[in-house]
Design a protein around this motif. Structure first.
Motif, PDB file in Angstrom:
ATOM      1  N   UNK A  29      41.893  51.766  32.684  1.00  0.00           N
ATOM      2  CA  UNK A  29      40.484  51.633  33.070  1.00  0.00           C
ATOM      3  C   UNK A  29      40.296  50.455  34.022  1.00  0.00           C
ATOM      4  N   UNK A  30      41.056  49.400  33.823  1.00  0.00           N
ATOM      5  CA  UNK A  30      40.977  48.257  34.727  1.00  0.00           C
ATOM      6  C   UNK A  30      41.355  48.664  36.142  1.00  0.00           C
ATOM      7  N   UNK A  31      42.454  49.386  36.287  1.00  0.00           N
ATOM      8  CA  UNK A  31      42.883  49.829  37.611  1.00  0.00           C
ATOM      9  C   UNK A  31      41.898  50.833  38.214  1.00  0.00           C
ATOM     10  N   UNK A  32      41.348  51.709  37.394  1.00  0.00           N
ATOM     11  CA  UNK A  32      40.337  52.649  37.881  1.00  0.00           C
ATOM     12  C   UNK A  32      39.100  51.880  38.342  1.00  0.00           C
ATOM     13  N   UNK A  36      37.508  51.963  42.073  1.00  0.00           N
ATOM     14  CA  UNK A  36      36.097  52.290  42.301  1.00  0.00           C
ATOM     15  C   UNK A  36      35.418  51.196  43.121  1.00  0.00           C
ATOM     16  N   UNK A  37      35.641  49.954  42.739  1.00  0.00           N
ATOM     17  CA  UNK A  37      35.022  48.838  43.456  1.00  0.00           C
ATOM     18  C   UNK A  37      35.464  48.802  44.914  1.00  0.00           C
ATOM     19  N   UNK A  38      36.769  48.967  45.139  1.00  0.00           N
ATOM     20  CA  UNK A  38      37.287  48.888  46.504  1.00  0.00           C
ATOM     21  C   UNK A  38      36.804  50.040  47.366  1.00  0.00           C
ATOM     22  N   UNK A  39      36.513  51.183  46.765  1.00  0.00           N
ATOM     23  CA  UNK A  39      36.024  52.316  47.547  1.00  0.00           C
ATOM     24  C   UNK A  39      34.538  52.183  47.881  1.00  0.00           C
ATOM     25  N   UNK A  40      33.820  51.375  47.116  1.00  0.00           N
ATOM     26  CA  UNK A  40      32.376  51.270  47.301  1.00  0.00           C
ATOM     27  C   UNK A  40      31.903  49.979  47.953  1.00  0.00           C
ATOM     28  N   UNK A  41      32.705  48.920  47.875  1.00  0.00           N
ATOM     29  CA  UNK A  41      32.234  47.605  48.299  1.00  0.00           C
ATOM     30  C   UNK A  41      33.286  46.877  49.122  1.00  0.00           C
ATOM     31  N   UNK A  43      35.336  43.281  50.026  1.00  0.00           N
ATOM     32  CA  UNK A  43      35.890  42.217  49.190  1.00  0.00           C
ATOM     33  C   UNK A  43      34.858  41.123  48.941  1.00  0.00           C
ATOM     34  N   UNK A  44      34.093  40.792  49.960  1.00  0.00           N
ATOM     35  CA  UNK A  44      33.062  39.764  49.818  1.00  0.00           C
ATOM     36  C   UNK A  44      31.996  40.193  48.800  1.00  0.00           C
ATOM     37  N   UNK A  45      31.616  41.469  48.848  1.00  0.00           N
ATOM     38  CA  UNK A  45      30.632  41.979  47.886  1.00  0.00           C
ATOM     39  C   UNK A  45      31.201  41.958  46.471  1.00  0.00           C
ATOM     40  N   UNK A  46      32.460  42.338  46.327  1.00  0.00           N
ATOM     41  CA  UNK A  46      33.108  42.344  45.009  1.00  0.00           C
ATOM     42  C   UNK A  46      33.149  40.934  44.442  1.00  0.00           C
ATOM     43  N   UNK A  47      33.531  39.978  45.265  1.00  0.00           N
ATOM     44  CA  UNK A  47      33.640  38.589  44.801  1.00  0.00           C
ATOM     45  C   UNK A  47      32.292  38.007  44.394  1.00  0.00           C
ATOM     46  N   UNK A  48      31.212  38.549  44.895  1.00  0.00           N
ATOM     47  CA  UNK A  48      29.886  38.020  44.562  1.00  0.00           C
ATOM     48  C   UNK A  48      29.255  38.701  43.346  1.00  0.00           C
ATOM     49  N   UNK A  49      29.884  39.723  42.798  1.00  0.00           N
ATOM     50  CA  UNK A  49      29.312  40.433  41.654  1.00  0.00           C
ATOM     51  C   UNK A  49      29.315  39.566  40.399  1.00  0.00           C
ATOM     52  N   UNK A  50      28.279  39.701  39.595  1.00  0.00           N
ATOM     53  CA  UNK A  50      28.216  38.944  38.343  1.00  0.00           C
ATOM     54  C   UNK A  50      28.955  39.699  37.230  1.00  0.00           C
ATOM     55  N   UNK A  51      29.114  39.021  36.112  1.00  0.00           N
ATOM     56  CA  UNK A  51      29.862  39.595  34.985  1.00  0.00           C
ATOM     57  C   UNK A  51      29.232  40.886  34.464  1.00  0.00           C
ATOM     58  N   UNK A  52      27.914  40.934  34.422  1.00  0.00           N
ATOM     59  CA  UNK A  52      27.228  42.119  33.912  1.00  0.00           C
ATOM     60  C   UNK A  52      27.511  43.344  34.789  1.00  0.00           C
ATOM     61  N   UNK A  53      27.498  43.151  36.089  1.00  0.00           N
ATOM     62  CA  UNK A  53      27.774  44.248  37.017  1.00  0.00           C
ATOM     63  C   UNK A  53      29.233  44.687  36.908  1.00  0.00           C
ATOM     64  N   UNK A  54      30.130  43.725  36.805  1.00  0.00           N
ATOM     65  CA  UNK A  54      31.553  44.053  36.644  1.00  0.00           C
ATOM     66  C   UNK A  54      31.785  44.848  35.365  1.00  0.00           C
ATOM     67  N   UNK A  56      29.656  46.793  33.906  1.00  0.00           N
ATOM     68  CA  UNK A  56      29.150  48.144  34.138  1.00  0.00           C
ATOM     69  C   UNK A  56      30.199  48.983  34.867  1.00  0.00           C
ATOM     70  N   UNK A  57      30.814  48.428  35.902  1.00  0.00           N
ATOM     71  CA  UNK A  57      31.862  49.153  36.622  1.00  0.00           C
ATOM     72  C   UNK A  57      33.035  49.473  35.691  1.00  0.00           C
ATOM     73  N   UNK A  58      33.419  48.507  34.862  1.00  0.00           N
ATOM     74  CA  UNK A  58      34.529  48.740  33.946  1.00  0.00           C
ATOM     75  C   UNK A  58      34.198  49.840  32.943  1.00  0.00           C
ATOM     76  N   UNK A  59      32.985  49.818  32.402  1.00  0.00           N
ATOM     77  CA  UNK A  59      32.589  50.839  31.434  1.00  0.00           C
ATOM     78  C   UNK A  59      32.527  52.217  32.087  1.00  0.00           C
ATOM     79  N   UNK A  60      32.059  52.276  33.327  1.00  0.00           N
ATOM     80  CA  UNK A  60      32.060  53.545  34.069  1.00  0.00           C
ATOM     81  C   UNK A  60      33.493  54.041  34.280  1.00  0.00           C
TER      82      UNK A  60
END
Length: 68
Positions: A29-32, A36-41, A43-54, A56-60
């Motif tokens: 799930x971590x690799x998935x 998902x993050x790399x296909x949608x955002x 690197x700068x956007x990924x680095x700025x995401x907060x824990x809650x958003x991360x 959510x991505x992990x749970x998805x």
């Protein structure tokens, strides 16, 4: 091969990074999540995401893995 990865503001060798990943319970799930993050955002956007958003991505990603 030497690969330095900046992890929490310190350099980590590739072997140490892999060892840390092996401790993670749901690495699929971590690799998935990363895919998902790399296909949608950027690197700068990924680095700025907060824990809650991360989380959510992990749970998805977990849900996506379970559907396979």
């Amino acid at each position: 091969m030497v690969c330095e990865i900046n992890y929490e503001a310190k350099e980590m060798s590739l072997s140490d990074y892999i060892k840390n990943l092996c401790e993670f319970e749901n690495v699929e799930a971590l690799f998935e999540c990363v895919k998902m993050l790399k296909s949608e955002k950027t690197l700068e956007e990924i680095q700025s995401l907060d824990d809650e958003t991360m989380l959510k991505y992990f749970m998805d990603a977990e849900k996506k893995i379970l559907k396979k």
